[in-house]
Design an enzyme around this catalytic site. Structure first.
Site, PDB file in Angstrom:
ATOM      1  N   VAL A 202       0.817  -1.242   0.022  1.00 21.94           N
ATOM      2  CA  VAL A 202      -0.098  -0.175   0.041  1.00 21.94           C
ATOM      3  C   VAL A 202       0.834   1.446  -0.050  1.00 21.94           C
ATOM      4  CG1 VAL A 202      -2.043  -1.193   1.206  1.00 21.94           C
ATOM      5  CG2 VAL A 202      -0.328  -0.052   2.577  1.00 21.94           C
TER       6      VAL A 202
ATOM      7  N   ASN B 248      -7.556  -0.553   5.518  1.00 25.30           N
ATOM      8  CA  ASN B 248      -7.438  -1.371   6.742  1.00 25.30           C
ATOM      9  C   ASN B 248      -6.036  -1.439   6.992  1.00 25.30           C
ATOM     10  OD1 ASN B 248      -7.996  -3.165   8.889  1.00 25.30           O
ATOM     11  ND2 ASN B 248      -7.041  -4.471   7.613  1.00 25.30           N
TER      12      ASN B 248
ATOM     13  N   TYR C 190       2.899   5.871  16.857  1.00 28.94           N
ATOM     14  CA  TYR C 190       1.416   5.470  16.224  1.00 28.94           C
ATOM     15  C   TYR C 190       0.428   6.179  16.444  1.00 28.94           C
ATOM     16  CZ  TYR C 190      -2.279   1.926  16.162  1.00 28.94           C
ATOM     17  OH  TYR C 190      -3.669   1.266  15.768  1.00 28.94           O
TER      18      TYR C 190
ATOM     19  N   THR D 160      -6.407  -9.516  18.459  1.00 26.22           N
ATOM     20  CA  THR D 160      -5.729 -10.026  17.166  1.00 26.22           C
ATOM     21  C   THR D 160      -4.282 -10.126  17.199  1.00 26.22           C
ATOM     22  OG1 THR D 160      -5.471  -7.841  16.382  1.00 26.22           O
ATOM     23  CG2 THR D 160      -7.375  -8.874  15.773  1.00 26.22           C
TER      24      THR D 160
END
Length: 253
Positions: free
Chosen positions: A55, A81, A146, A183
């Site tokens: 991406v 995403n 982040y 996750t």
């Protein structure tokens, strides 16, 4: 209002985790879904193997959209995403690390929206859902880099939403802000705390975080996918530039 019959979607980072769940729920509601990932392996959507897609590379976006246009003739939904997390103290984070997470989490969304817009506009419009984070709304421990990127996604989305709406493109742009999700990516945020001796093991760390949710449990990928479905469907047709926080009340304490 939640039907996606006749709609064509692209979900990036859909080999696993939230992206996999999003691709599945969009398909379940009638969309023709194309998935992409930097390392797709043997994973598939209902339409066949995932598309290989870095991406951060403009040429990869061009190729992916050309393939979608050739096979489906249109694009109605883009879910940005794909992303990474960096759990590292600010004073130990190098500029090269900041630039890398910026490229993946922010620049990729910039490129994707720019290249998706003409194809969407040709078909009469569409909807873009960008995955941010609650750490784009509030500070996260050891996540300065982040948080900076996810905050950028939040404001980039709002700016583009205004331009597309006023420009008459018929394209809505919104963000979803998950809290901690169970996750591989979400659990990786616990590793530094375990290494520092704050928790005895992963189970203890998970239990501590679960107790931090007013709703009493971690989020799962389906919780986030449901919010994406809402923003991708006509149920949210008068919403653009909006933030949906999906965290079980984690960020309001």
């Amino acid at each position: 209002m939640f039907s996606l019959d006749g709609k064509v979607a692209l979900v990036t980072g859909s080999a696993k985790g939230i992206g996999r769940a999003v691709a599945d729920v969009l398909e379940d509601h009638g969309a023709l879904v194309f998935g992409s990932d930097i390392a797709p392996g043997e994973e598939k959507t209902g339409q066949g193997p995932l598309l290989q897609h870095d991406v951060t590379r403009e040429e990869d976006w061009t190729r992916v959209f050309a393939q979608i246009a050739a096979q489906a003739g249109r694009l109605d939904i883009l879910v940005n995403n794909a992303g990474i997390i960096l759990n590292k103290p600010f004073l130990q984070t190098g500029l090269d690390e900041l630039r890398n997470i910026q490229r993946i989490n922010v620049e990729s969304i910039w490129i994707g929206m720019q290249q998706a817009a003409p194809l969407m506009a040709e078909g009469g419009g569409g909807t873009i859902v960008n995955l941010s984070s609650i750490y784009g709304q509030l500070a996260g421990p050891m996540q300065a880099a982040y948080s900076a990127t996810k905050g950028a996604v939040r404001m980039l989305t709002k700016g583009v939403a205004v331009e597309f709406a006023r420009g008459g493109l018929g394209i809505r742009v919104n963000t979803v802000h998950p809290g901690p999700v169970e996750t591989d990516l979400g659990l990786s945020g616990l590793t530094p705390a375990i290494a520092a001796g704050r928790f005895a093991d992963l189970d203890a760390a998970k239990a501590f975080v679960a107790a931090s949710f007013p709703m009493g449990r971690w989020a799962n990928t389906g919780d986030v996918a449901g919010a994406v479905l809402f923003l991708a469907s006509d149920a949210s047709r008068f919403m653009t530039g909006t933030e949906l926080t999906v965290d079980g009340g984690y960020s309001i304490l």
